[in-house]
Structures are given as structure tokens and as C-alpha cells.
Design an enzyme around this catalytic site. Structure first.
Site, PDB file in Angstrom:
ATOM      1  N   HIS A 179      10.429   4.407  -8.712  1.00 41.27           N
ATOM      2  CA  HIS A 179       9.736   3.880  -7.534  1.00 41.27           C
ATOM      3  C   HIS A 179      10.013   4.743  -6.329  1.00 41.27           C
ATOM      4  CE1 HIS A 179       8.745   0.326  -9.786  1.00 41.27           C
ATOM      5  NE2 HIS A 179       9.966   0.384 -10.259  1.00 41.27           N
TER       6      HIS A 179
ATOM      7  N   LYS B 246      14.189   0.231   7.405  1.00 40.15           N
ATOM      8  CA  LYS B 246      13.229  -0.850   7.674  1.00 40.15           C
ATOM      9  C   LYS B 246      13.866  -1.898   8.582  1.00 40.15           C
ATOM     10  CE  LYS B 246      11.781  -4.337   5.110  1.00 40.15           C
ATOM     11  NZ  LYS B 246      11.793  -5.036   3.901  1.00 40.15           N
TER      12      LYS B 246
END
Length: 967
Positions: free
Chosen positions: A172, A602
Site C-alpha cells: 500500500h 496527517k
């Protein structure tokens, strides 16, 4: 349009030359390569879809190039009107064409890089990951250490043979290009390379040109869109294909180059074949964090598949080695062994399933006799894995196979010793040495699989156990009580629970995973990684569960710290863990800690995350030193800058001093695997880059920041986090704006990975995974998570004291960490375009949010100006003409795809949006259908108007290819 005056319309080739007037260097063939591939492509487009569509593509490109010249928003509107006037089939062809042209531009660039003579930049100069100018060359690094840093050759050799770089391949974010296309791209690259070779004959040229045309057409005719999401097994097979294609042969080739480089500094011995210079691990099929599709069964399959592949790769080489080692002279040890084998194998000497050496091997070829036995066992090893994978059982007894690396190495080492003893070292150092190095690097399992699981899942299991034992709820206990109980259990001998433990689906899944670890050979596995780890009990819990599930050789347990608060608390958590005597005895002086780049970014923005990661590493190393533990840092870097990506060797060289110390683990993420290992020379460069930078960092560490720099960073980080969070988490309009202004909601349609985009189905930004969060902002070329916070931080310290601008410039010029951080953001600004983001706003965002979008774009411009001031640049990327040239070449394609995406999103979200289709002028309109219409039938189940969903997905893939990063 067909009768439009075509003289006026420059071809794309000419446009390219206008956009990039000057060559960057003497051997700069990029524009030439680019133009050749595009001319071929446009010819194919005309053959397949007629002249009209080819002209439409050229007209679209031209409008886009005009916008890039002046950034006039009216041009975007004209472009939008032209694109929306196309019918469904044509609009898919246009999106597909631009996506395809960007892939071709990438290939032209890779060929250019492979061929360009390396222009030496001054040390520390930043350039793009793929750029040949940013090498850490192993020969130069060794020379530099000896000549400039005054290290003795022996010191360098000792450091090198004791260092380890472990590259961990993850799925990923998955490569967004399908494997069917990657293979065609590889052939296009090879054809282009050969076309520009010096000694090419006219006939060769003609044949290569035809082959090039064929591959470009085959790629264009392939459906780029994955119609079903990949399973973890698919991802694993995709990852493993790189071993087959490049890594398997690439490792011994690279190690030979290291031998040569050592010779050149006066070391007359080779790197020992068992020196662990390069190791490979994988998360594909082992990473179950937030991915319900990775089950214990998947993990078992993936391990067996890797074992089968490894045995097959060795098996495919063993007969070549038997051919090579035809000597009759050998030492006594080998003679005795060969005679024994000859006596015992008389009965079944004919083996018809072998291609070579299928009859009994004569006793005067002792090496072949011994290797023949190795071949038999490799064959059985491969077949047994295949049976287990296909049927779950095998008739081949385990003792006829290789079960551990030592028994595989033993006969090969015997051959090596014997050759050296008989004066044949030169022969021993040929294919046999390469083979030994492969066995040392890849073992019997090809890669070691890491297991990753969230800490809460272990807590749930222990909670079920304590409730079953009626001693309370583990979940509600304090950290002290948890530790006390875990340690008393770990010190005892009794089993904790029996088969009568009540198990939910989730609990069974966790326990079954431990059973798979217990069942399979130890060398299949690497580390057990706990994500969202916060306390020592998280680590002890996994130690206890391993023991309870009868894991004979427990995996090392690695806590992963990723949120800002967890990073701040990590050193204290590690100190508490090391103060536990049981644990210190268990780890034998070695600990690994993983630090996550994406979630910290984030959570707090790139600036604060980068600084916190730097400080956390320094503190973790201090804690480890205090307890006499050797710490390995495992860097979970993404491919994109927002998730910690960027040039490998610069990232390594900018780490704090003493944090690498000859052992480095780093993730190579899905979308970067192709850029790192897609081809032999890329594979070579990747291995070289990691090895050289790790060596240099250990022997010549970067400087430590001055106290006043630290104080300034601390102050700026507070401001940067405040600004980032005030927008992302506290601004009530933000979530709505984000969902409207980007394709975040539509991201899931791409089927790029086996993992859901969210950890939990409902909820705001915090539940969104880091990959779609970055992906969405990358698509609109606004890159908000990368730069948000920098501007406020710079502004604050400069307004407070104007002299701080000089301090910042000094930091930029002298401190590698600060320089790399700033340069990466500068590169992202060079790829960004707020004018494009404004177009998305105008089309997709409700009017009451327009002012918010404008506010963000003002912040973008302010941040960019301040960044240039700090870097002392007048213009973006003025220090890197290569990268600037490459980005300029791509902009017009990407802009077309952006406009196409924004208008397509508008039509998907607002079915009443009125578009004016243009009348057909071409001859085809009289016919019932045209070739482009067939493309609509590839997606018969779409819930939107025909063609919209595919057009959208093609724009997403194209933009990702153009910006060279997805999530």
C-alpha cells in the site's frame, strides 16, 4: 474541425520544443525521446480512431499548453467546454490518450536517466528521486571516505561488511498501473534504449521501430482499469514478480560491484558471502492492520508461495552451476562425501524428469555428484510447497526437502572450500559465489514476512481471557496492573487458556495468526509489528500471546509509533520497557522500533511531523544507549512527500547522527517498487543508493543542529501544528470543503488496493487512511497536507525578529535535515497549481465555501514566497534544471486530465448539469457505431451516465502517473 486550417496548428512535437527551448545538457535527449514516442502514439490513435479524434487530442493539448504559458483561467474554461462536448466514447478515448502519453513521457525520462552521463552536483544538492544526478555511488562513497574523510580502507571494509539494509516491500498504496501494462512499458523502454544505441544498422532500426509501434498500440488497447479490487494474494504475487524479474539477479551483480569498488581502494578480499549487506522483507499478506482481507489463511498461502518461488529460482540455476563445476580435483572432504553419495544412489540413478544430468554422474566429477543431490532436494522442496499450497498436504516427507538455510548452504560451502584448497579460487568466485550470496540473501523463503496488527486487537484477546478466568477486565486495568499481570504470566509455566475460551470472529483471527506463525518454519517471518502502540504492555501482550500459541522461536516484537503524541511519548515508553528485567533478558541487547511518517503527517502536518520524528529518533537512541541496547530504526516512509517520501539517500543522510549505525530498515511502498526495481539498472541503483548512504551516514554522520536552531524549530513546530489543526480539525467548514473540492469520495472506485480507504466506515478526517487523504489533495494539485503550517511558522519567527530569516538561511545551507525538508516541499510546489484547485472549487464547491477556498489559496501563495526566501531562491527549482525541465514537459498533459476530471466530477455529482454535445462531422457519424463506443461496454454496471466513471478513473490514474506519486 477536420477542415480547420491545420497549417496553423503546431504538432505536439513542436509544442514540446517551444515549451522547453534549451537542452539541459549535452546528452539531453529527453525531448527527442518524448517526441518520438508521441509521434508513434498519434499515428496509432489516427489509425484506430480516425483523424478527427487525433485532431481533438492535439487541440486539447494546445489549449492546455496555452494555459500553462499564461495561466489564464479562461483557457481552462475553453478546455472544459471542448472536453464536455465530447460524447461518452470519445471522452474515454481522450482521457485514455492523455493518461497514456504521460506513461510514455515517464518511459522517455527513465531511458534518458539511464543514459545521461552523471552531472556531478555539489553534495547535499537536492534533486528528484529518479534523477541520475542524485546518486550515492558506491565507488565514489568509498573513495570519499578514504581520501576526504581520512578513514583507512580497512575501517571502511569492516563497517561495510557489518552493515545491513533491510528493504521491506509493502503493498500500500498499491501501484495504480496494472501489471499487464507494466510489462508492456518495460518492452517500450528496452526498444527505445536500443533505438538510440550507437552501432545500430538500418534493418535493426526498422525492426525496432515496428516493435515500438506494436508495444505502444498493445498498451493503448489494454484496459487500464482494474475491474475488481486485488486480493492480498494478488498484491503479493505482483510484489514477488520483481524478484523474478530484477532483484534475484540484481543482488549478486551489485555485490560484485562492491567487490570491485573495494579493490579500487586497496582491499584485496571480497565481501564475505554471508555478510548481510542487503536483506528483503515483505508486508504483503502479513499486514492485517485495518485490512480484514488479510486472514491467517492468506498469510499461510503467501509464505508457501514464497517458499515455492525461492526453490524454483534456485532450481532454475542449479544445472548451470553443475555445468560450470566439471573439475575432478577436489579436497578429501568432498571426495569422501561424493563417494558416499555415489554408493547410496546407485539404485535409482536415472531421473527422466531432469533436463540435464539425468543419468548417474560419473565419480570423477565430484562437484556434480554433490550438486546433483542439492538439485534433488530443491526439486522436492519446490514440489512439497506446491502440494501444500494446492491441496493442504503433501506425500513428500519433510526430510527429503531443505527445511533450513544451514543444510542448504553446507554442500555449497563445501564446494567453495574444496575449490579454494585446490588452487581454483578464481572458479569458486564465479557463479558459485553468486549462488552462495543469493542463498545468504534470500534464504529458503525469498523474503521474510512481517506481521502487523493493531494493539487494540491484542487487548481484546487478553480481555476475553481475563474475563474467562474471572479475574476482571484487562481492558479496564491500569497500565501498571496490566504489566504486573503479564509479567507474572510470562514468568510462570502454566497455559493461560484452553479450547473452551469463548471466541468472537476477531479474537479467533488474532489467535489463528499466531498458530500459523507457530506452524511454519521460522525463516518465513521477520518482525511482529504493533501499530498504534503506546505502552510497554502492548509489547508484553504480544510476547505472552506468542508463548500461549506455542511459537517455538518467538518473532521480535516491534512497536510502531506514528501519531504526534505517541512519538512524543515513545522514548519514555521504551525506557519503561527496558527497565523490565524479564524483557531485557528476552531481547539479548537488540531492539527495533518503527516510526510512521504518514499518520504523523496527517495528524499534525508535515513540518511538525518531520521535526518530531527527528527528535524522537535522537531520544530513542539515547534511551537505548542508557540500557546498553542496540536500536534499529524502521522507517515507515510513504512514496509521497506528504507521507515521508523523497530521495532515498538524502533522506538517509539527513537523519540525526548515530541513529542508523549500520542497520537500517525502510519500507519500499507499493507505488515506489516499480520506480526502484522495475528494471535491472533501476534495481542496481536502488541497492547502491541504500548501501552507500547507510555507510556514509555511519562513518561520516551529518552535523547535530545548534541549540539556537533547535529552539527555533521547537517554536515553529508549535505554530505549524496550531495552524494545521485549526484548519483540518477545528474549522467547521473543512470536512465539507474537502469532500466537495477533491475526488476523495470517488477514490474507492479505482480498485487500487486490497485495503479499505477508511479504518472505520463513518467519521471525519481522522478515520480516513493517510493514503486517500494525500491522494485526494494530490489529484487537485493543491497538496495541502504537505505545505500547510510551514507558512505560519516562518511568518511567526520572522515577524518576531527579522534576523531570524538569516538563521533560517544558515540552517538551510548547513543542516542536511532542514535542507531536505524544505527542498521536498519546494518540489511539491513546483508540481502544484492553485489555478487548477480554483477550477475544482468553481465547479464542485457550494458558493458559501468559495471564500474558504480562496483563503487556503492565499495561504498557499504566502507559504511558497516564504519558502523561496528561506531557500534563497528567486524561482522554484532554480537549483535543479533537470527536474524543472521534466515537470514543464508534463504540465500540459496533467492540466488536460485535471480539467477533464473536474468536469466529469461535476457531471457525476450533478446529473442535471447541462452540457452541449457537438455535432459529428466525421464520416463515422453516419455509421451505426464507432470504435470508441466499444469502450463504454467495458463498464456495463456503472451507476452513472455511460462513460463517466471510466473517464474519471482514467484521469485519476493519469494524474498519478504524471505527478509520479499516488498516495
Amino acid at each position: 474541425m477536420a477542415n480547420r486550417n491545420l497549417e496553423k496548428m503546431a504538432s505536439i512535437d513542436a509544442q514540446l520544443r517551444l515549451l522547453v527551448p534549451a537542452k539541459v545538457s549535452e546528452d539531453d535527449k529527453l525531448v527527442e525521446y518524448d517526441a518520438l514516442l508521441l509521434d508513434r502514439f498519434l499515428d496509432i490513435l489516427q489509425d484506430l480512431h480516425g483523424e478527427d479524434l487525433k485532431e481533438t487530442v492535439q487541440e486539447v493539448y494546445e489549449l492546455s499548453a496555452e494555459y500553462e504559458g499564461k495561466h489564464d483561467p479562461k483557457k481552462l474554461e475553453e478546455l472544459g467546454n471542448l472536453i464536455t462536448s465530447l460524447d461518452a466514447g470519445d471522452s474515454i478515448v481522450v482521457a485514455k490518450s492523455f493518461s497514456h502519453m504521460l506513461n510514455l513521457a515517464n518511459l522517455a525520462e527513465e531511458v534518458q536517466i539511464a543514459h545521461s552521463r552523471r552531472n556531478k552536483l555539489k553534495k547535499g544538492d537536492f534533486a528528484d528521486e529518479n534523477n541520475a544526478t542524485t546518486e550515492s555511488d558506491i565507488e565514489e562513497t568509498l573513495k570519499k571516505l578514504v581520501v576526504d574523510m581520512k578513514k583507512s580502507p580497512q575501517e571502511v571494509f569492516d563497517a561495510l561488511k557489518n552493515q545491513t539494509v533491510d528493504l521491506v516491500l509493502t503493498a500500500h498504496p498499491t501501484q495504480s498501473v496494472r501489471r499487464s501494462l507494466l510489462q508492456k512499458h518495460g518492452r517500450i523502454r528496452n526498444n527505445l534504449t536500443q533505438l538510440y544505441a550507437k552501432d545500430i544498422t538500418p534493418d535493426d532500426k526498422q525492426e525496432l521501430d515496428e516493435a515500438l509501434q506494436r508495444e505502444i498500440q498493445a498498451a493503448f488497447r489494454t484496459d487500464e482499469i482494474r475491474r475488481t479490487p486485488p486480493t492480498p494474494q494478488d498484491e503479493m504475487r505482483a510484489g514477488m514478480s520483481y524478484f523474478h524479474e530484477t532483484i534475484w539477479k540484481g543482488v549478486p551483480t551489485f555485490l560484485r560491484r562492491v567487490d570491485t569498488a573495494l579493490k579500487n581502494i586497496g582491499i584485496n578480499e571480497r565481501v564475505p558471502y554471508n555478510a548481510p549487506l542487503i536483506q528483503f522483507s515483505s508486508w504483503m499478506g502479513g499486514d492485517r492492520d485495518g485490512n480484514p482481507r488479510v486472514t491467517p489463511e492468506v498469510t499461510r498461502d503467501v509464505c508457501l508461495l514464497a517458499r515455492m518461488m525461492a526453490a524454483n529460482l534456485y532450481y532454475s540455476q542449479i544445472e548451470d552451476l553443475m555445468f560450470e563445476l566439471s573439475m575432478w580435483r577436489c579436497n578429501d572432504e568432498l571426495r569422501v562425501r561424493a563417494d558416499e553419495l555415489n554408493r547410496s544412489s546407485k539404485k535409482n540413478s536415472v531421473a527422466k524428469h531432469y533436463i540435464e544430468f539425468w543419468k548417474a554422474i560419473p565419480p570423477n566429477e565430484p562437484y556434480r555428484v554433490l550438486l546433483g543431490e542439492v538439485r534433488n532436494r530443491l526439486y522436492q522442496t519446490r514440489e512439497r510447497s506446491r502440494h501444500l499450497l494446492a491441496h493442504g498436504y503433501s506425500d513428500i516427507p519433510e526430510e527429503e526437502t531443505f527445511t533450513n538455510v544451514e543444510e542448504f548452504l553446507e554442500p555449497l560451502e563445501l564446494c567453495y572450500r574444496s575449490l579454494c584448497a585446490c588452487g581454483d579460487r578464481a572458479i569458486a568466485d564465479g557463479s558459485l559465489l553468486d549462488f552462495l550470496r543469493q542463498v545468504s540473501t534470500f534464504g529458503l523463503s525469498l523474503v521474510r514476512l512481517d506481521i502487523r496488527q493493531e494493539s487494540d486487537r491484542h487487548t481484546d484477546v487478553l480481555d476475553a481471557i481475563t474475563k474467562h478466568l474471572e479475574i476482571g477486565s484487562y481492558q479496564e486495568w491500569s497500565e501498571e496492573k496490566r504489566q504486573q499481570w503479564l509479567l507474572s504470566e510470562l514468568s510462570g509455566k502454566r497455559p493461560l487458556f484452553g479450547p473452551d475460551l469463548p471466541q468472537t470472529e476477531e479474537i479467533r483471527d488474532v489467535l489463528e495468526t499466531f498458530h500459523v506463525i507457530a506452524e511454519l518454519p521460522l525463516d518465513n517471518f521477520g518482525a511482529y509489528i504493533i501499530s498504534m502502540a503506546t505502552a510497554p504492555s502492548d509489547v508484553l501482550a504480544v510476547e505472552l500471546l506468542q508463548r500461549e500459541c506455542h511459537v517455538k522461536h518467538p518473532l521480535r516484537v516491534v512497536p510502531l509509533f506514528e501519531k504526534l503524541a505517541d512519538l512524543e511519548a515513545a522514548p519514555a515508553a521504551l525506557a519503561r520497557l527496558f527497565s523490565v528485567d524479564w524483557y531485557r533478558n528476552r531481547i539479548n541487547g537488540k531492539q527495533e522500533v518503527m516510526i510512521g511518517y504518514s499518520d504523523s503527517g496527517k495528524d499534525a502536518g508535515r513540518f511538525s511531523a518531520a521535526w518530531q520524528l527527528y527528535k524522537a529518533q535522537e531520544e530513542l537512541i539515547m534511551v537505548a544507549k542508557q540500557y546498553g541496547v542496540k536500536l534499529t530504526m524502521f522507517h515507515g516512509r510513504g512514496g509521497t512527500v506528504g507521507r515521508g517520501g523523497g530521495p532515498t539517500h538524502l533522506a538517509i543522510l539527513s537523519q540525526p547522527p548515530e541513529t542508523i549505525h549500520g542497520s537500517l530498515r525502510v519500507t519500499v511502498q507499493g507505488e515506489v517498487i516499480e520506480q526502484s526495481f522495475g528494471e535491472q539498472h533501476l534495481c542496481f541503483r536502488t541497492l547502491q543508493r541504500f548501501t552507500a548512504a547507510t555507510l556514509e551516514h555511519g562513518m561520516h554522520p551529518p552535523i547535530s543542529p545548534k541549540p539556537e536552531w533547535r529552539a527555533l524549530m521547537d517554536e515553529m513546530a508549535v505554530i505549524a501544528t496550531e495552524e494545521y489543526r485549526s484548519i483540518v480539525f477545528k474549522e467547521p467548514r473543512f470536512v465539507e470543503y474537502f469532500r466537495l473540492a477533491t475526488p476523495e469520495l470517488e477514490y474507492g472506485r479505482m480498485n487500487i488496493g486490497s485495503r479499505p480507504a477508511k479504518r472505520r466506515p463513518s467519521g471525519g478526517i481522522e478515520t480516513l487512511r493517510a493514503i486517500p487523504w494525500i491522494f485526494a489533495w494530490t489529484q487537485t494539485r493543491f497538496h495541502l497536507p504537505v505545505w500547510l503550517g510551514f507558512g505560519a511558522a516562518f511568518k511567526h519567527v520572522i515577524e518576531k525578529d527579522v534576523r531570524n530569516i538569516h538563521v533560517l538561511q544558515e540552517m538551510y545551507n548547513q543542516w542536511p535535515f532542514f535542507r531536505v525538508t524544505i527542498d521536498l516541499v519546494e518540489m511539491v510546489f513546483a508540481k502544484g497549481d492553485p489555478g487548477i484547485a480554483a477550477l475544482y472549487d468553481r465547479l464542485l464547491v457550494s458558493e458559501d465555501l468559495w471564500s474558504f477556498g480562496e483563503q487556503l489559496r492565499t495561504m498557499y501563495e504566502e507559504t511558497k514566497e516564504l519558502l523561496l526566501q528561506v531557500a534563497g531562491h528567486r524561482d522554484l527549482l532554480e537549483g535543479d534544471p533537470y527536474l524543472k525541465q521534466r515537470l514543464r514537459l508534463r504540465d500540459s498533459y496533467i492540466t488536460t486530465l485535471n480539467v477533464c476530471q473536474a468536469y466529469t466530477l461535476k457531471r457525476i455529482r450533478d446529473p442535471n448539469y447541462n452540457v452541449k454535445l457537438r455535432p459529428h462531422i466525421s464520416k463515422e457519424s453516419i455509421e451505426i457505431s464507432k470504435p470508441a463506443d466499444e469502450l463504454i461496454t467495458l463498464n456495463p454496471t456503472s451507476e452513472y451516465a455511460p462513460g463517466l466513471e471510466d473517464t474519471l478513473i482514467l484521469t485519476m490514474k493519469g494524474i498519478a502517473a504524471g505527478l509520479q506519486n499516488t498516495g
